[in-house]
Design a protein around this motif. Structure first.
Motif: not given
Length: 222
Positions: A104-113
């Motif tokens: 979740i943190f990594s997805a947030s960092y990369l702004r995935i989505g």
């Protein structure tokens, strides 16, 4: 990242405890290089990595494949919650919940989505390359373990990433059936392909959640 160091500490505890339970004889299939082990290394290394593309690749791996590892074990707990020592079961629960948190943190960092499909596909490709490299390394290590230590109760074919060509005693649904009927090569291709497909599905889910969140936010503002 602090959580990477915490995972390393808990893994050292697990390895020592496993040595104790097995009369101080090391079982190489317990070596910490599984799909669910790699995020321990990536989380610990990311803070000291200067190359942004490499850093993003490791974040992408955790956002997709680390997340898949964490979710799959929490859903199919029978595969890991088998120890008589309850501290090892609690270790497994903590570990895989940590993988989900890292994802979740990594997805947030990369702004995935957010952004276009092509942007998200590019981010996914970074993590997928790391995953494939890890699969190759795992099989090389499986081969080296058996060549150096033999095939016995202490090596179990290595079985890192659960893909050893020497190991057929699997407890992974579907994959166990595929390998027993179609052989290791088909099983390896199927295993890798399913996880890559899982990464794509997760990428689409991230995009869907992002759009849903935007729609809800816009309605609240109006």
């Amino acid at each position: 990242m602090t959580i990477g160091l915490i995972l390393i500490g808990t893994e050292i505890y697990k390895q020592i405890l496993m040595l104790y339970h097995f009369n101080w004889k090391y079982h190489f299939y317990l070596f910490p290089f599984q799909l669910c082990s790699v995020p321990m290394y990536t989380a610990a290394l990311i803070p000291v990595i200067k190359n942004q593309k490499l850093k993003d690749s490791l974040f992408s791996f955790m956002a997709f494949y680390g997340m898949i590892g964490g979710l799959s074990v929490m859903i199919y707990q029978k595969s890991v919650l088998t120890w008589e020592d309850y501290s090892l079961n609690w270790h497994s629960i903590f570990w895989h919940l940590s993988l989900i948190a890292l994802g979740i943190f990594s997805a947030s960092y990369l702004r995935i989505g957010s952004g276009s499909f092509n942007r998200n596909a590019k981010i996914l490709s970074y993590g997928s390359i790391v995953f494939v490299i890890c699969v190759i390394l795992a099989e090389i290590m499986n081969f080296m373990i058996v060549m150096n230590k033999g095939y016995n109760e202490y090596t179990s074919g290595g079985n890192l990433f659960y893909i050893s060509m020497f190991m057929y005693n699997l407890d992974i649904p579907i994959l166990k059936i595929v390998i027993s009927h179609c052989g290791w090569y088909i099983g390896l291709i199927g295993y890798t392909s399913v996880l890559l497909l899982g990464g794509l599905v997760l990428s689409l889910l991230y995009m869907g959640f992002n759009r849903l969140n935007k729609a809800i936010t816009n309605k609240l503002v109006l």
